[in-house]
Enzyme design. Structure first.
Site, short mmCIF file in Angstrom:
data_model
loop_
_atom_site.label_atom_id
_atom_site.label_comp_id
_atom_site.label_asym_id
_atom_site.label_seq_id
_atom_site.Cartn_x
_atom_site.Cartn_y
_atom_site.Cartn_z
N ASN A 212 0.85 -1.19 0.00
CA ASN A 212 0.00 0.00 0.00
C ASN A 212 0.88 1.25 0.00
O ASN A 212 2.11 1.13 0.02
CB ASN A 212 -0.96 -0.02 1.19
CG ASN A 212 -0.20 -0.10 2.50
OD1 ASN A 212 0.50 0.82 2.88
ND2 ASN A 212 -0.32 -1.24 3.20
N ASP A 281 -4.69 -6.38 4.85
CA ASP A 281 -5.69 -7.31 5.39
C ASP A 281 -5.65 -8.68 4.72
O ASP A 281 -6.16 -9.65 5.27
CB ASP A 281 -7.10 -6.70 5.23
CG ASP A 281 -7.37 -5.69 6.33
OD1 ASP A 281 -7.03 -5.98 7.50
OD2 ASP A 281 -7.89 -4.60 6.03
N LYS A 291 9.89 -16.56 -9.76
CA LYS A 291 9.22 -15.39 -10.37
C LYS A 291 8.08 -15.87 -11.29
O LYS A 291 8.29 -16.74 -12.13
CB LYS A 291 10.25 -14.58 -11.16
CG LYS A 291 9.72 -13.28 -11.64
CD LYS A 291 10.78 -12.51 -12.40
CE LYS A 291 10.10 -11.39 -13.17
NZ LYS A 291 10.93 -10.90 -14.25
N PRO A 307 -3.77 -11.67 10.06
CA PRO A 307 -4.23 -11.37 11.42
C PRO A 307 -4.50 -9.88 11.58
O PRO A 307 -3.89 -9.06 10.89
CB PRO A 307 -3.03 -11.78 12.29
CG PRO A 307 -1.87 -11.83 11.38
CD PRO A 307 -2.40 -12.13 10.00
N ASP A 308 -5.42 -9.52 12.47
CA ASP A 308 -5.63 -8.12 12.81
C ASP A 308 -4.71 -7.82 14.00
O ASP A 308 -4.98 -8.21 15.13
CB ASP A 308 -7.11 -7.90 13.17
CG ASP A 308 -7.41 -6.41 13.33
OD1 ASP A 308 -6.56 -5.69 13.89
OD2 ASP A 308 -8.49 -5.98 12.90
N PHE A 326 -5.72 3.76 14.35
CA PHE A 326 -6.09 4.72 13.31
C PHE A 326 -7.14 4.07 12.45
O PHE A 326 -7.13 2.85 12.28
CB PHE A 326 -4.87 5.07 12.44
CG PHE A 326 -4.00 6.15 13.02
CD1 PHE A 326 -3.26 5.92 14.16
CD2 PHE A 326 -3.93 7.40 12.42
CE1 PHE A 326 -2.46 6.91 14.70
CE2 PHE A 326 -3.13 8.40 12.94
CZ PHE A 326 -2.40 8.16 14.09
N LYS A 340 -14.78 0.50 14.34
CA LYS A 340 -13.45 -0.10 14.54
C LYS A 340 -12.99 0.07 15.99
O LYS A 340 -12.40 -0.83 16.58
CB LYS A 340 -12.43 0.51 13.58
CG LYS A 340 -12.57 -0.02 12.16
CD LYS A 340 -11.60 0.62 11.20
CE LYS A 340 -11.91 0.14 9.77
NZ LYS A 340 -11.19 0.86 8.73
N LYS A 344 -12.39 -3.45 17.75
CA LYS A 344 -10.99 -3.77 18.03
C LYS A 344 -10.63 -3.53 19.51
O LYS A 344 -9.48 -3.67 19.89
CB LYS A 344 -10.07 -2.98 17.10
CG LYS A 344 -10.27 -3.34 15.62
CD LYS A 344 -9.32 -2.57 14.70
CE LYS A 344 -9.66 -2.82 13.24
NZ LYS A 344 -8.55 -3.35 12.45
#
Ligand code: PMT
Length: 401
Positions: A212, A281, A291, A307-308, A326, A340, A344
């Site tokens: 990301n 995630d 490759k 996993p979270d 966040f 969240k 969480k």
């Protein structure tokens, strides 16, 4: 630049190391941040770098000797010692460390170091053997015990042709240390803070990954703020475009699984855990060992859930420990962030918009709101990530009381 209320009076002592030229950049960066700088050059420093450069950069007369013909009262050593908010000695040679440790006062800088009650920050620069010499190490210990701060030295190529410890640390690290030394809020002394930062990368094959756009800037700002306030700080670093701040311990985690393992272990001793990392995630179910090649038929990827990390940390929360997350949202900011926070089991969440250029991944600023478990919301408008970090730790500090 216009001076602000956070402007400080900084005395920049430059001593006779080859790194003296870097003190020009330090002056310039400090002025850019709105501080006022009085440069003091020792006699040896004057052989390496010119006073005129510092005069042009600081807009102030440079102090070079004890008995200057046109000395004015405002550069008299006791006056400067008294009005300084900070003494930064960069580069600091073995000689100035020895003089400061033993209380010698045989030139303007060493005399003024004795006279000041301002914090003192040294950025040592010298040959490796000189740095490692028991005399220098003992002097550093004496100065640290007296409350002086140190930044660096770093390791690398030295002017004497050797490679080793002794290089003056890079200018950005010195500037961070200056901000830490100037910070008057020391509400995290004795506490341990763990910050996750940057983005995870999930391998597809040996050369490709799912990742990301997290730059690590938010995590860096959080770690720096916690250091400024006196905490011991560990950064669990995914991929970051910026270096974590000097003074933080850094543990690298490439994937979400690695981050989870490290976080669960480090959280055990942490007082505050802040999850600013963009943790993937999903990961490819079966990464290829070679490759991946084009087949002309495209490629379907099977993904499994990661996993979270923060949920796992929060599930093991001790009494008095705080876990802060966040929420990076492109829509339904408040609704998603509140969900969240609850799901969480967090103590606080920073809801941030990540769908405009000036807020979120890679940006220097963030449009954010702090939400606590009582439903209180603090709106931050558009703020720098450093300002968000400051406001977040103000709230964390309130929760610790
Ligand atoms: O790094 P920068 O370029 O400065 O950008 C900063 C940022 C936008 C990445 C940062 O401000 C931010 O929002 N970080 C959280 C990104 C994220 O993963 O948000 P989320 O809403 O998907 O996750 C919510 C919380 O759960 C976060 O604290 C996250 O770290 C955590 N999480 C998420 C997924 C996962 N598998 N494990 C987690 O621990």
């Amino acid at each position: 630049m216009k001076r602000t209320t956070s402007s400080k009076e900084i005395v920049l002592g430059v001593t006779g190391s080859i790194a003296a030229y870097k003190a020009c950049e330090i002056s310039s960066r400090l002025i850019e941040r709105g501080h006022a700088v009085t440069a003091v050059l020792t006699e040896s420093a004057r052989h390496l770098v010119g006073a005129a450069s510092f005069e042009a950069l600081t807009g102030r007369r440079v102090i070079t000797a004890m008995f200057e013909p046109f000395a004015s009262p405002e550069i008299e050593h006791i006056a400067v010692a008294q009005r300084a908010d900070l003494f930064l000695i960069a580069p600091a040679t073995a000689n100035i460390l020895a003089k400061a440790a033993r209380g010698m006062a045989d030139d303007w800088l060493s005399t003024t170091l004795l006279a000041t009650r301002a914090p003192i920050l040294f950025a040592p620069a010298m040959n490796t053997n000189m740095y490692n010499h028991p005399a220098t190490q003992e002097n550093i210990e004496i100065l640290k015990a007296r409350g002086c701060a140190f930044v660096g030295p770093g390791t690398g190529n030295l002017a004497c042709g050797t490679v080793g410890i002794g290089r003056m640390i890079d200018v950005p690290a010195i500037l961070d240390a200056v901000e830490a030394a100037l910070c008057e809020t020391k509400d995290l002394v004795g506490l341990s803070v763990v910050v996750t930062a940057g983005g995870t990368r999930e391998p597809l094959d040996p050369v490709r990954f799912l990742g990301n756009h997290s730059s690590g800037k938010m995590g860096r700002a959080l770690a720096l703020e916690a250091l400024k306030r006196g905490a011991r700080v560990t950064v669990i670093a995914g991929h970051m475009d910026v270096a974590p701040p000097e003074g933080a311990e850094v543990v690298v985690a490439q994937t979400a699984n690695e981050m989870a393992e490290i976080a669960l272990s480090l959280a055990q001793d942490a007082d505050i855990f802040v999850g600013a990392a963009a943790v993937g995630d999903f990961r490819p179910e079966d990464p290829s060992e070679e490759k991946l090649k084009r087949s002309g038929k495209g490629l379907k990827l099977a993904l499994v859930e990661n996993p979270d990390v923060i949920s796992q940390v929060a599930a093991l929360k001790r009494d008095g420990q705080l876990v802060v997350g966040f929420a990076a949202e492109t829509d339904n900011l408040m609704k998603n962030a509140k969900a969240k926070l609850k799901k969480k089991q967090l103590d606080l969440i920073v809801a941030n918009e990540v769908n405009t250029e000036d807020s979120g991944f890679g940006a220097d600023t963030l449009r954010a709101r702090l939400i606590d478990t009582e439903g209180n919301v603090e709106e931050l408008d558009l703020a720098t990530k450093e300002e968000v970090a400051k406001r977040l730790f103000d709230r964390i500090s309130d929760l610790l009381d």
